[in-house]
Design an enzyme around this catalytic site. Structure first.
Site, short mmCIF file in Angstrom:
data_model
loop_
_atom_site.label_atom_id
_atom_site.label_comp_id
_atom_site.label_asym_id
_atom_site.label_seq_id
_atom_site.Cartn_x
_atom_site.Cartn_y
_atom_site.Cartn_z
N ASP A 314 66.58 33.07 78.41
CA ASP A 314 66.38 32.28 77.20
C ASP A 314 65.66 31.00 77.62
OD1 ASP A 314 66.74 31.14 74.52
OD2 ASP A 314 68.23 32.72 74.27
N HIS A 384 61.61 31.94 72.98
CA HIS A 384 62.74 31.60 73.87
C HIS A 384 62.36 31.65 75.35
CE1 HIS A 384 66.01 31.27 70.91
NE2 HIS A 384 65.39 32.23 70.25
N GLU A 449 63.24 34.61 66.55
CA GLU A 449 63.01 33.17 66.40
C GLU A 449 61.71 32.67 67.01
OE1 GLU A 449 67.35 31.28 65.73
OE2 GLU A 449 66.85 31.62 67.83
C1 ACM Z 1 69.65 35.10 67.44
O1 ACM Z 1 70.76 34.67 67.10
N1 ACM Z 1 68.65 34.28 67.60
C2 ACM Z 1 69.43 36.52 67.67
#
Ligand code: ACM
Length: 639
Positions: A314, A384, A449
C-alpha cells in the site's frame, strides 16, 4: 522504563472551523527547558487548510504526517506547556482515536525525541463512554460450536472422554489430520488438554473415519454413540472441519463444564454456506510479524474460514520481498523522520520497517495449506503506490507536475503510470516471483481508490491516451488492468480485485472476481455486469470500523458504525436477485490496520466480529442465532 519527557494532549470541538478544531497542549515533563524545536504528529484527521492554525506555524504535511513549529522564541520550562490550535480539518472528529496517534519533537541539532500522546477528548461536550456490545447470550443446546453447524440433532452426555483416538484401521492421512488439529489446539489454547491421542486410551473414545463421496465439499457428518464416534467426509477440508468441531466440543466441555457438554448420541451434518469464507489483513499500514500471521491463520482455521487475503502493499509500505527489486523492501518499508517515507499512523522518532522474506512467505503459505486455508496475495495497483514510487523513482513520469492529484488518504501522485513501459516490466517480474510463492488460483491486484484526475498531468499518459483514443482516468485504468489480467492469465492465474476494477470499462468478466466494499449495492451491480463477487461491504464487514457511536469507542467511522450484532445479522446475499445469486461466491472480513497500534486494539475490534463473519459465511440463515453466538464467542481464541 524510560521516563516520558514530553506529552501531547488534545481536544476537539465542533466550532472553530468547518470541521471543528483541535487544541493541542504539549507538556514538558523533562528537567530542561524545551526550545528551538519542531513538533510532528500523525493523525487520520488531516489538516487541509494550512493557514488555519493559531499559536503555531504549519510547516508541512504528507498524508497523516503533520509538522509544526512553535512561535519564534518559544521556550517551555519544565512542568509547563504550550497550547496551539489547528482547524482547517478535512473532516470532523467522531471518536477518541481521531486525534494524534503519535508525536515527536525534532530539536535544533536534528535529534528526534518521542512524545507520548493521549486519547482525544471532547471539549465542552460529554465524551460518551463505550457501551456493552455483547449480551450475555443464551444456549438452547450446550455445545461450544462456532460456526454453528448446518444441522445438529445431538444429545448432551454427562462428562466427556479424556481424548479421542483413531479406531483401528485409520489411514496415515487420517492420523495426520488428527495430529494437525491437535497441534492447532495446542497453539491456540496453550494450557488446554490435547483433544486427540493417536494411541488408544482406556479413558478415551474411538473415532472411526469413513470416506463418503456423497458428502458435500468441505462438509462432514459426525455420528455420536457412548462408545464410538464416526466422522464421515468427502475431502481433506471436510475431515479437518469435522475434527475441529470435535475439538471445539471437547475444549468447551472441559473449560466450562457448567455451560458446555460433549454429545453422546445423535448426529451433526455440516457443510459451509459459501465457498469463499475470507479474512483480509492489511500489513502495509502496520506490520505484523510472520508469527502473528500464522496465528491469525490458525484462528481462521478454527473458525472454518478458508481464505487469507494478504494485503501486502500500500502507500505506506511494500512488504513482500521481490528479488528483482530489493529496494522495495529496503527503502519501500522504512518510515522515519529522516527517511524518504515519513512517519505515519502511529510512528514516532524511531524508524520502523518490516517485510516478509520469500522464506517467510513459503512457510506461511505451507502453514495455511496444511489447515485448508488458501493464501490470496494482494499487490495493490495502480493506486496506493506511494512507497513503490519512492523505492523505484524510475517508475515516475519525471515530467508530471508534483501534487497533480491526491488520493483519498492524502497521498500526492501515488498511482503507477500506465504509460511507462517500465511499469509493465516491473509488474511482469513481480508476478513471476509471486506465482512461484503463491499457489492460489487468484492473485488480487487491488484496483481501488485511484483518484479521479490521476495521470492527467503526465505528458507520457496524455500521449498514450491520444494514441489509444482513451479519455479520462478510469478508461486509462481499464486499459492498464486489461494488461494486468492478460499477464495473470498468461501465468495460469485469475484476477481478483476491489470493486473499482469495473470502472471505466473494467476488464473481461470471465475469470474475474471482485470484492464489493463500498456498499452492498455495488456487489449486485457487479454481478449484473457478469463478475463473480465476494461481499466485503465496509458497513458490515470492515473490522476497523467503530462498534458504537460513543465518542470513547475506538475506530474509524467513514463507513458508519458497525456493532457486532449488525455484523452477525447482516445477510450479504439479502438483496441479490435470484438469478444473480450464483455470482455471489461468499463473504469476507477486512482488517484495515491504519488505527491498529497494538495487539489489544486488534483484539478489541476484530473480536467478536471476525467469528460473527465466520458464522455468517458458514451457517445457513435459518440457523443463525445472535444470542447463541454471544454465549459461545467468549471462548474464541484471539491474536
Ligand atoms: C478499500 O477499502 N479501499 C478496498
Amino acid at each position: 522504563m524510560e521516563r516520558v519527557s514530553y506529552r501531547l494532549e488534545s481536544t476537539w470541538q465542533a466550532d472553530g472551523g468547518p470541521n471543528g478544531r483541535f487544541t493541542f497542549t504539549l507538556f514538558n515533563l523533562s528537567d530542561a527547558p524545551l526550545a528551538g524545536f519542531k513538533i510532528v504528529y500523525t493523525s487520520l484527521t488531516r489538516v487541509i487548510d494550512q493557514k488555519a492554525c493559531e499559536n503555531a506555524i504549519f510547516l508541512r504535511r504528507n498524508a497523516n504526517f503533520h509538522e509544526f513549529a512553535p512561535p519564534a522564541g518559544l521556550s517551555i520550562a519544565p512542568g509547563k506547556s504550550w497550547t496551539f490550535t489547528v482547524s482547517g480539518l478535512h473532516r470532523p472528529a467522531k471518536h477518541c482515536t481521531d486525534g494524534a496517534k503519535s508525536a515527536y519533537v525534532t530539536l535544533d541539532n536534528g535529534e528526534h525525541i518521542d512524545v507520548a500522546v493521549s486519547d482525544l477528548l471532547l471539549e465542552n461536550r460529554v465524551s460518551e463512554p463505550p457501551p456493552v456490545l455483547l449480551p450475555e447470550g443464551k444456549l438452547d443446546l450446550p455445545f461450544a460450536l462456532q460456526p454453528w453447524p448446518a444441522e445438529i440433532d445431538a444429545m448432551p452426555g454427562d462428562g466427556f472422554p479424556v481424548v479421542l483416538y483413531p479406531a483401528a484401521g485409520s489411514s496415515a492421512d487420517e492420523l495426520r489430520a488428527m495430529s494437525t488439529v491437535t497441534s492447532l489446539v495446542r497453539r491456540l489454547f496453550e494450557s488446554a488438554h490435547a483433544p486427540f491421542n493417536l494411541q488408544s486410551s482406556p479413558q478415551g473414545r474411538a473415532l472411526s473415519f469413513k470416506a463418503d463421496p456423497s458428502i458435500a465439499a468441505e462438509g462432514y457428518k459426525l455420528t455420536f454413540a457412548a462408545d464410538e464416534i464416526t466422522l464421515a467426509y468427502a475431502d481433506a477440508a471436510g475431515r479437518q472441519y469435522g475434527l475441529t468441531s470435535l475439538a471445539q466440543l471437547l475444549e468447551g466441555a472441559r473449560s466450562e463444564p457448567n455451560t458446555f457438554r460433549f454429545p453422546d448420541a445423535g448426529t451433526i451434518s455440516d457443510k459451509p454456506r459459501y465457498g469463499w469464507r475470507g479474512c483480509h489483513l492489511d500489513v502495509s499500514r502496520q506490520f505484523y510479524p510472520a508469527a502473528d500471521i500464522k496465528r491469525l491463520i490458525d484462528i481462521l482455521a478454527w473458525l472454518k474460514l478458508n481464505i487469507f487475503h494478504w494485503h501486502l502493499t500500500d502507500d505506506e509500505a511494500w512488504r513482500l520481498e521481490i528479488k528483482a527489486y530489493p529496494e522495495l523492501t529496503t527503502t519501500g518499508i522504512l518510515r522515519g523522520p529522516d527517511e524518504p517515507l515519513l512517519p505515519q499512523l502511529g510512528n514516532g522518532a524511531e524508524p520502523v520497517g518490516g517485510f516478509y522474506s520469500q522464506v517467510d512467505v513459503r512457510e506461511i503459505v505451507a502453514h495455511a495449506l496444511a489447515l485448508s486455508v488458501e493464501v490470496v496475495p494482494e499487490i495493490d495497483i495502480p493506486g496506493h503506490n506511494a512507497a513503490t514510487l519512492v523505492a523505484l523513482p524510475e517508475l515516475n513520469d519525471g515530467q508530471e507536475a508534483p501534487d497533480s492529484y491526491h488520493s483519498v488518504q492524502g497521498y500526492p501522485n501515488n498511482a503507477l503510470n500506465p504509460a511507462i513501459p517500465l511499469t509493465y516490466e516491473f509488474l511482469e517480474k513481480v508476478l513471476d516471483e509471486m506465482v512461484e510463492l503463491f499457489p492460489s488460483a487468484y492473485i488480487h491486484i487491488g484496483g481501488d481508490e485511484v483518484a479521479n484526475g490521476s495521470w492527467l498531468a503526465s505528458p507520457l499518459a496524455k500521449k498514450l491516451m491520444e494514441q489509444e483514443g482513451i479519455s479520462g482516468t478510469f478508461a486509462l485504468q481499464s486499459y492498464f488492468l486489461k494488461h494486468i489480467k492478460d499477464m495473470l492469465n498468461a501465468r495460469g492465474r485469475k484476477l481478483a480485485g476491489w470493486n473499482e476494477v469495473a470502472h471505466g470499462g473494467g476488464v473481461a468478466a470471465k475469470d474475474t472476481l471482485l470484492m464489493a466494499w463500498e456498499n452492498p449495492e455495488v456487489g449486485i451491480d457487479l454481478a449484473r455486469q457478469g463478475y463473480e463477487v465476494v461481499m466485503t461491504p465496509g458497513q458490515a464487514y470492515y473490522l476497523d470500523m467503530v462498534q458504537a457511536e460513543a465518542f470513547q469507542e475506538p475506530g474509524a467511522s467513514w463507513a458508519g458504525t458497525v456493532p457486532p450484532e449488525h455484523t452477525y445479522g447482516y445477510e450479504a446475499e439479502g438483496d441479490f436477485p435470484e438469478e444473480l445469486k450464483d455470482k455471489m461466491k461468499g463473504v469476507q472480513a477486512c482488517i484495515w490496520s491504519e488505527h491498529f497500534l497494538s495487539r489489544g486494539y486488534f483484539n478489541r475490534l476484530v473480536f467478536p466480529r471476525l467469528p460473527a463473519i465466520a458464522e455468517a459465511a458458514w451457517t445457513p440463515k435459518a440457523q443463525k442465532d445472535w444470542h447463541r453466538f454471544a454465549a459461545i464467542v467468549p471462548l474464541s481464541p484471539k491474536l
